[in-house]
Design an enzyme around this catalytic site. Structure first.
Site: not given
Length: 729
Positions: A430, A505, A662
């Site tokens: 990742d 986050k 991603d």
């Protein structure tokens, strides 16, 4: 048969009448005076003749007349609405029901319509006006029957049991018989036309990448599915599965106190909202599990892929796929296995630590291997007794994927030779806040590159922890101020013990994709509510407003280069959209992109049931939407290009590959090769003058417009990515 014949006849007649009308219009435009009147008279005479033949049921004669005019061309939106309304009307007039036998009483049978067309008044938000809408209501008996049969519904776009057809054009590829389009254009005519005009040579790499993703063979992990079924059948609630029971509604207090009644109404509204959300999640879970159960005995299946308008790839089957939830990912595994080898065994241990997370995924690779080896007893217990044992796997951030890894690692370690154990588990690599990685590469930003692991380090840099630390510093400074002159001091004091990487986050992740202040506020508010703080609703709202403002400030300080590129992209989009043109560009792989944001107009259609108001795309672009959406869409087109380039290279290297934007997946034994390939392709992507090419394309397509100069860029050396251990990890 009669219904089918009626529909076919109506379609042919509709096409005939539309054709004659178009012919009449074309002739009228070419002629004047008496000629125009003669054509109109002739066409009207033909219409009356067809109508009379239909009334007399002389269908062969009608067919002979209509035959010459019937064309298999797409229907207009208006034609679809009229025919659809007429079919609904026929259903209303012919569909009746009778209650079940145990509900029948003496007297005439209670035969009633299954569906009713009625009007419904809806009050607007301002509570000052209301509007009436025509609706179709079904009888409660029908509704119960639909609910019972929902799990047996037909899902057309299922995974394929054979490899998909290779993509050859806009609508040529993927499924054998179902309509398949290479791009999800969402009704945007300009985007659809751009794709159709693109040559096969221009889209060759896009075709190859989608074929690669579609050729990966999957199967159901039966052991994980069995655990999911057991949890679901016992009521859900574990491993992030939704509770199958509703929240009980609060009873109305026996009082006239307005304050208590207001609180009760608030609780009632929240309970109903929670129940609606649970119902939606239960339906979603049932659909995913129904597909898993249907496919569990198949040796393997495939997911045909297409792209959205930005170039990101997605499986065409919408429910059980590897882009889905933790449950979906835990249930799926590669259908083709490969021996682990020494390299694969190490990566399997790292992968398990990554899935457990809780900060473990931010350790060095050696630290993650040690974490897994120090918890082997819990791992074996999880694999052997997932629900009867200590349930260690349930404490993971991705519990079902963690359980699958526990089972895989346990079987490997218990085998006579772990290195020769054949593993089917996909191992993920990742990106580290991938959007910011792309901006750092675009801007050659050394400071930003270090924050998102484009540069080598002894352990992975954690951008979320870095932003959280800066947010905490700002709040500590604010907390020292006098609340009378600086009201936010109270908010800062209330949040000092709440600031951590998890709080910020989501906002950091979405900042590069255009998150607004309101979006950041809502994200932080959800995190605070999840923690069950002592703050009431109004205090939580105020604290979220303050925290969002501070978080965005910290982001601007740390990623100044990314902000300058985002501002430049937005300014270019504003200039183009101000001329009533959509923003267009071509991705590095040749995919044409046209932003679809246009104002919608109302279009009234009179049908046999009622007047319908349909939305229709106008020629007026939405300037603000074109501007705000361009930076995130452009970066998405770049990360989509990187994933496709990696997919093609992996295929040529003989590896299995799956991509989730991603996050790149392959067998454990091939992770090292994947890491080399994805770094090389990232450098290859950004070795090209991407921003220069974009500006040049804007100037060529809009030569009369003046665009701002390119933003200044730093001196970061892209070759550093090759030496960065934690670029993708």
């Amino acid at each position: 048969m009669q219904a089918s014949f009626f529909i076919t006849r109506q379609i042919r007649i509709h096409n005939f009448l539309e054709k004659t009308k178009k012919k009449k219009d074309a002739k009228v435009e070419k002629r004047e005076g008496d000629e125009s009147g003669a054509v109109e008279k002739e066409q009207e005479k033909l219409r009356r003749k067809v109508t009379e033949l239909i009334r007399k049921q002389k269908l062969p004669a009608v067919r002979r007349i209509v035959k010459d005019y019937d064309e298999s061309r797409p229907w207009s939106q208006e034609a679809k609405a009229k025919v659809g309304s007429r079919l609904i009307e026929l259903l209303i007039h012919t569909a009746y029901i009778q209650p079940p036998a145990d509900q029948l009483c003496e007297g005439p049978p209670d035969i009633r319509p299954a569906f009713i067309h009625t009007a419904l008044s809806i009050t607007r938000v301002d509570k000052k006006t209301s509007r009436r809408y025509g609706v179709i209501k079904c009888d409660p008996v029908v509704l119960k029957g639909l609910e019972r049969s929902a799990r047996h519904m037909v899902i057309p776009y299922m995974p394929m049991l054979v490899p998909p057809v290779k993509w050859m054009g806009y609508d040529k590829g993927a499924y054998f018989f179902l309509p398949s389009y290479i791009m999800r254009t969402h009704g945007s005519k300009q985007q659809r036309e751009a794709m159709k005009l693109a040559s096969k040579a221009q889209l060759e790499q896009v075709f190859e990448a989608l074929d690669t993703l579609g050729s990966t063979k999957w199967r159901v992990n039966k052991r994980v599915l069995d655990v999911v079924d057991r949890i679901w059948n016992s009521g859900g609630r574990l491993a992030h599965l939704v509770d199958r029971d509703d929240v009980p509604l609060p009873e109305k207090p026996d009082t006239e106190d307005e304050t208590l009644l207001k609180k009760w109404k608030w609780k009632l509204r929240n309970a109903k909202k929670e129940n609606r959300e649970r119902h939606s999640l239960r339906c979603d879970t049932e659909l995913k599990l129904s597909v898993a159960r249907k496919m569990k005995d198949e040796e393997g299946f495939y997911y045909p892929h297409n792209v959205d308008f930005r170039g990101r790839a997605y499986p065409m089957h919408p429910y059980l796929n590897h882009l889905g939830s933790d449950m979906c990912r835990g249930i799926l595994e590669f259908a083709e296995g490969r021996p682990l080898g020494n390299v694969g065994l190490r990566w399997l241990k790292i992968h398990l630590a990554n899935l457990y997370a809780g900060g473990v995924d931010k350790l060095s690779y050696e630290g993650r291997v040690s974490f897994t080896e120090n918890h082997l007893d819990e791992i074996f217990d999880s694999a052997d007794k997932p629900l009867e044992g200590n349930r260690w796997w349930l404490r993971a951030e991705d519990p079902f994927q963690c359980l699958a890894a526990c089972i895989n690692l346990s079987e490997a370690l218990r085998s006579s030779s772990p290195e020769t154990y054949v593993s089917y588990l996909p191992i993920h690599q990742d990106g580290s806040c991938n959007g910011l990685q792309h901006y750092a590469a675009l801007g050659r930003d050394t400071l930003g590159a270090a924050a998102v692991n484009l540069m080598a380090g002894e352990k992975p840099a954690d951008v979320y922890s870095g932003i959280a630390a800066r947010v905490l510093d700002i709040m500590r400074e604010d907390a020292q101020k006098d609340p009378t002159s600086f009201p936010d001091a109270l908010q800062a004091r209330a949040l000092l013990d709440q600031v951590d990487r998890k709080l910020v986050k989501q906002t950091v992740m979405t900042s590069v994709y255009g998150v607004t202040y309101i979006g950041a506020r809502d994200q932080i508010m959800r995190r605070l509510k999840e923690r069950g703080t002592q703050l009431d609703d109004s205090q939580t709202f105020g604290a979220s407003c303050y925290a969002a403002k501070v978080t965005l400030t910290a982001l601007e300080e740390m990623f100044e280069a990314a902000r300058s590129i985002m501002s430049w992209l937005g300014e270019c989009a504003k200039i183009i959209a101000s001329e009533n043109q959509p923003v267009r560009w071509t991705t590095p792989l040749g995919l044409p992109v046209v932003q679809p944001y246009r104002k919608l107009g109302r279009h009234l259609i009179k049908t046999s049931l009622q007047i319908l108001t349909l939305q229709r795309e106008t020629e007026k672009v939405m300037v603000k939407r074109q501007r705000t959406a361009f930076p995130p869409n452009f970066v998405h087109s770049l990360d989509g290009s990187h994933m496709m380039m990696t997919a093609i290279a992996c295929k040529r290297a003989g590896m299995n590959f799956a991509g989730v934007h991603d996050s790149f997946w392959t067998h454990a034994c091939d992770v090292d090769k994947l890491n080399t390939i994805l770094r090389e392709k990232f450098i290859e992507l950004y070795d090209a003058p991407i921003l220069e090419n974009l500006l040049e394309s804007f100037e060529e397509s809009s030569p009369t417009l003046t665009f701002p100069p390119l933003p200044e860029r730093g001196d970061f050396d892209l070759r550093e990515v090759l030496r960065s251990t934690y670029f993708f990890n």
